[in-house]
Design a protein around this motif. Structure first.
Motif, PDB file in Angstrom:
ATOM      1  N   THR A  56       0.829  -1.211   0.000  1.00  0.00           N
ATOM      2  CA  THR A  56       0.000   0.000   0.000  1.00  0.00           C
ATOM      3  C   THR A  56       0.859   1.255   0.000  1.00  0.00           C
ATOM      4  O   THR A  56       0.589   2.211  -0.736  1.00  0.00           O
ATOM      5  CB  THR A  56      -0.924  -0.010   1.235  1.00  0.00           C
ATOM      6  N   VAL A  57       1.898   1.283   0.830  1.00  0.00           N
ATOM      7  CA  VAL A  57       2.780   2.456   0.879  1.00  0.00           C
ATOM      8  C   VAL A  57       3.437   2.691  -0.481  1.00  0.00           C
ATOM      9  O   VAL A  57       3.508   3.819  -0.978  1.00  0.00           O
ATOM     10  CB  VAL A  57       3.838   2.276   1.981  1.00  0.00           C
ATOM     11  N   ALA A  58       3.934   1.621  -1.099  1.00  0.00           N
ATOM     12  CA  ALA A  58       4.577   1.756  -2.410  1.00  0.00           C
ATOM     13  C   ALA A  58       3.575   2.213  -3.464  1.00  0.00           C
ATOM     14  O   ALA A  58       3.902   3.032  -4.337  1.00  0.00           O
ATOM     15  CB  ALA A  58       5.202   0.427  -2.820  1.00  0.00           C
ATOM     16  N   GLN A  59       2.344   1.708  -3.369  1.00  0.00           N
ATOM     17  CA  GLN A  59       1.328   2.108  -4.341  1.00  0.00           C
ATOM     18  C   GLN A  59       0.985   3.585  -4.202  1.00  0.00           C
ATOM     19  O   GLN A  59       0.868   4.300  -5.201  1.00  0.00           O
ATOM     20  CB  GLN A  59       0.064   1.268  -4.149  1.00  0.00           C
ATOM     21  N   VAL A  60       0.848   4.066  -2.962  1.00  0.00           N
ATOM     22  CA  VAL A  60       0.560   5.485  -2.748  1.00  0.00           C
ATOM     23  C   VAL A  60       1.683   6.345  -3.314  1.00  0.00           C
ATOM     24  O   VAL A  60       1.438   7.393  -3.934  1.00  0.00           O
ATOM     25  CB  VAL A  60       0.359   5.770  -1.242  1.00  0.00           C
ATOM     26  N   ALA A  61       2.928   5.918  -3.125  1.00  0.00           N
ATOM     27  CA  ALA A  61       4.069   6.682  -3.646  1.00  0.00           C
ATOM     28  C   ALA A  61       4.030   6.763  -5.164  1.00  0.00           C
ATOM     29  O   ALA A  61       4.308   7.815  -5.754  1.00  0.00           O
ATOM     30  CB  ALA A  61       5.373   6.047  -3.173  1.00  0.00           C
ATOM     31  N   PRO A  74      14.923  10.530 -11.077  1.00  0.00           N
ATOM     32  CA  PRO A  74      15.452   9.487 -10.171  1.00  0.00           C
ATOM     33  C   PRO A  74      14.492   9.126  -9.042  1.00  0.00           C
ATOM     34  O   PRO A  74      14.343   7.950  -8.695  1.00  0.00           O
ATOM     35  CB  PRO A  74      16.736  10.130  -9.625  1.00  0.00           C
ATOM     36  N   ALA A  75      13.829  10.125  -8.471  1.00  0.00           N
ATOM     37  CA  ALA A  75      12.861   9.848  -7.405  1.00  0.00           C
ATOM     38  C   ALA A  75      11.683   9.038  -7.944  1.00  0.00           C
ATOM     39  O   ALA A  75      11.177   8.124  -7.274  1.00  0.00           O
ATOM     40  CB  ALA A  75      12.369  11.156  -6.788  1.00  0.00           C
ATOM     41  N   ARG A  76      11.265   9.340  -9.167  1.00  0.00           N
ATOM     42  CA  ARG A  76      10.160   8.597  -9.775  1.00  0.00           C
ATOM     43  C   ARG A  76      10.571   7.126  -9.989  1.00  0.00           C
ATOM     44  O   ARG A  76       9.785   6.207  -9.716  1.00  0.00           O
ATOM     45  CB  ARG A  76       9.798   9.259 -11.103  1.00  0.00           C
ATOM     46  N   HIS A  77      11.792   6.920 -10.471  1.00  0.00           N
ATOM     47  CA  HIS A  77      12.255   5.557 -10.711  1.00  0.00           C
ATOM     48  C   HIS A  77      12.384   4.779  -9.405  1.00  0.00           C
ATOM     49  O   HIS A  77      12.098   3.570  -9.361  1.00  0.00           O
ATOM     50  CB  HIS A  77      13.601   5.599 -11.441  1.00  0.00           C
ATOM     51  N   ARG A  78      12.814   5.440  -8.348  1.00  0.00           N
ATOM     52  CA  ARG A  78      12.918   4.753  -7.053  1.00  0.00           C
ATOM     53  C   ARG A  78      11.550   4.291  -6.564  1.00  0.00           C
ATOM     54  O   ARG A  78      11.422   3.193  -5.986  1.00  0.00           O
ATOM     55  CB  ARG A  78      13.570   5.683  -6.024  1.00  0.00           C
ATOM     56  N   LEU A  83       7.703  -0.274  -5.676  1.00  0.00           N
ATOM     57  CA  LEU A  83       6.461  -1.015  -5.929  1.00  0.00           C
ATOM     58  C   LEU A  83       6.756  -2.409  -6.459  1.00  0.00           C
ATOM     59  O   LEU A  83       6.098  -3.380  -6.057  1.00  0.00           O
ATOM     60  CB  LEU A  83       5.602  -0.242  -6.933  1.00  0.00           C
ATOM     61  N   ALA A  84       7.768  -2.524  -7.352  1.00  0.00           N
ATOM     62  CA  ALA A  84       8.120  -3.848  -7.876  1.00  0.00           C
ATOM     63  C   ALA A  84       8.599  -4.769  -6.755  1.00  0.00           C
ATOM     64  O   ALA A  84       8.212  -5.946  -6.682  1.00  0.00           O
ATOM     65  CB  ALA A  84       9.190  -3.702  -8.954  1.00  0.00           C
ATOM     66  N   VAL A  85       9.427  -4.236  -5.848  1.00  0.00           N
ATOM     67  CA  VAL A  85       9.918  -5.039  -4.730  1.00  0.00           C
ATOM     68  C   VAL A  85       8.766  -5.431  -3.808  1.00  0.00           C
ATOM     69  O   VAL A  85       8.668  -6.587  -3.359  1.00  0.00           O
ATOM     70  CB  VAL A  85      11.003  -4.255  -3.960  1.00  0.00           C
ATOM     71  N   ALA A  86       7.874  -4.465  -3.519  1.00  0.00           N
ATOM     72  CA  ALA A  86       6.740  -4.770  -2.639  1.00  0.00           C
ATOM     73  C   ALA A  86       5.825  -5.816  -3.262  1.00  0.00           C
ATOM     74  O   ALA A  86       5.281  -6.688  -2.554  1.00  0.00           O
ATOM     75  CB  ALA A  86       5.961  -3.486  -2.354  1.00  0.00           C
ATOM     76  N   ALA A  87       5.637  -5.760  -4.591  1.00  0.00           N
ATOM     77  CA  ALA A  87       4.795  -6.755  -5.256  1.00  0.00           C
ATOM     78  C   ALA A  87       5.424  -8.147  -5.185  1.00  0.00           C
ATOM     79  O   ALA A  87       4.728  -9.146  -4.932  1.00  0.00           O
ATOM     80  CB  ALA A  87       4.578  -6.350  -6.715  1.00  0.00           C
ATOM     81  N   LEU A  88       6.734  -8.229  -5.371  1.00  0.00           N
ATOM     82  CA  LEU A  88       7.407  -9.532  -5.290  1.00  0.00           C
ATOM     83  C   LEU A  88       7.356 -10.094  -3.866  1.00  0.00           C
ATOM     84  O   LEU A  88       7.117 -11.296  -3.660  1.00  0.00           O
ATOM     85  CB  LEU A  88       8.857  -9.391  -5.750  1.00  0.00           C
ATOM     86  N   LEU A  89       7.575  -9.233  -2.871  1.00  0.00           N
ATOM     87  CA  LEU A  89       7.520  -9.695  -1.489  1.00  0.00           C
ATOM     88  C   LEU A  89       6.107 -10.101  -1.071  1.00  0.00           C
ATOM     89  O   LEU A  89       5.933 -10.939  -0.157  1.00  0.00           O
ATOM     90  CB  LEU A  89       8.043  -8.596  -0.549  1.00  0.00           C
TER      91      LEU A  89
END
Length: 380
Positions: A56-61, A74-78, A83-89
């Motif tokens: 949820t936090v990654a999605q809001v970002a 760079p901030a957008r790419h981070r 979100l990709a890491v949160a989805a995999l986890l």
């Protein structure tokens, strides 16, 4: 992107777009909570909560980045990487929650499919959605859940969210491009005015400087053979130089002359283009140049205050002349708090500018309406 973060109209549209995008995505984030409630294993439920919160936090970002055009790349790419890491986890953390009883991860998958228009181009978004659908099928098979239900949730619901997300982002991009076009038009107009002035100066000086150079060269050649004529040529060159200087000064003065009525009309157009209903009442007849210049400075400051320091729905600009006194009044609603401080830098600077000519600036707020009144005496 060349977008002003202080543009209050753009900020309002941004908040609406962000709320709409969040509503689309958060529905599919809240539904996995049903699976958490139906999970009998407390350890698995806690892990599911951790995975869901991280997602949820990654999605809001990412949603915030999608409607923040001034955010650095760079901030957008981070944020996208987070979100990709949160989805995999979320696969090992949320996937087993309420396995077989509720398609917990399938709803997260629907949210991921719905966000693909924010992350990828259309062809890549389709491929990413297919990958998410495959992951949802694998999780469902591994946990013993009904495969058709999971595919319907992730694919069907996700496709509907993706369509809504694409439309909202498309409208947002159109709005940003429109504001960029307005800013580019203003810059172009200023550049064209500078070019016009440069052409005027070139036309004025080009011929005179050529003649002065020839006269000076002739005087130099005659100095040793005909001193009297050389003196006359030098005097003529000096006269031409003085005449050219006079014409340049006259041109610059004309360039700097302020038409207060035109300034008021221009400020009114800017306010109207920003969504503020604006009424302009200009004075009848021309004003002395110093008075017009002083009041134009007040008018520009007032227009800036309306755009940046209020949520105005309407504004009224009125310029009157009576008994040797010119009065500029700017009133607007949407004042935040008590309005600008009477001793703020902008108002104090205007007061200092008007003081030598006997002018005054007053600011007041009443019933949510801010009034800025500037008066300048007109010398007969």
């Amino acid at each position: 992107m060349t977008v002003d973060p202080a543009d209050h109209r753009l900020r309002r549209a941004r908040r609406v777009t962000l709320l709409s995008l969040g509503t689309n995505g958060w529905t599919t984030v809240l539904l996995p909570a049903v699976g958490l409630l139906r999970e009998p294993d407390p350890v698995r439920a806690v892990l599911g909560v951790v995975g869901l919160l991280g997602f949820t936090v990654a999605q809001v970002a990412v949603l915030h980045a999608a409607v923040t055009p001034w955010l650095a790349a760079p901030a957008r790419h981070r944020r996208h990487l987070a979100l990709a890491v949160a989805a995999l986890l979320s696969l090992p953390l949320v996937g087993p929650v309420a396995g077989g009883a509720w398609p917990t991860w399938a709803w997260l998958g629907a949210s991921l499919v719905g966000m693909t228009p924010l992350l990828f181009r259309p062809a890549v978004a389709v491929a990413a959605a297919a990958g998410v659908l495959t992951a949802a099928a694998g999780v469902t098979v591994a946990t013993g859940g009904p495969l058709p239900t999971a595919l319907l949730v992730t694919g069907g619901v996700g496709a509907g969210i993706a369509l809504l997300t694409w439309v909202q982002v498309w409208f947002w991009d159109l709005l940003v491009e429109a504001r960029q076009g307005q800013a580019a038009g203003a810059r172009l107009a200023a550049a064209e005015e500078r070019l016009r002035f440069a052409r005027d100066v070139h036309d004025l000086l080009g011929h005179d400087l050529t003649v002065i150079a020839l006269k000076a060269e002739l005087a130099e050649r005659l100095a040793s053979v005909d001193g009297a004529r050389a003196g006359r040529e030098a005097a003529e060159a000096r006269r031409l130089a003085a005449s050219a200087l006079t014409r340049v000064r006259a041109t610059v003065h004309g360039y700097r002359v302020v038409d207060l009525a035109e300034q008021a009309a221009a400020v009114g157009e800017v306010l109207r283009s920003s969504g503020v209903r604006c009424t302009v009442e200009s004075p009848v007849g021309a004003l002395p140049a110093p008075v017009a210049a002083d009041l134009a400075a007040v008018l520009r400051e007032a227009g800036t205050n309306v755009l940046r320091h209020s949520r105005a729905g309407w504004c009224r600009i009125e310029i009157t002349r009576d008994d040797g006194l010119v009065t500029l009044t700017v009133r607007n609603d949407g004042v935040r708090g008590d309005g600008p401080d009477a001793f703020s830098g902008g108002l104090r600077g205007l007061a200092d500018r008007l003081a030598p000519s006997g002018g005054r600036v007053r600011a007041s707020t009443e019933d949510g309406v801010f009034s800025l009144v500037a008066t300048v005496p007109v010398t007969p």
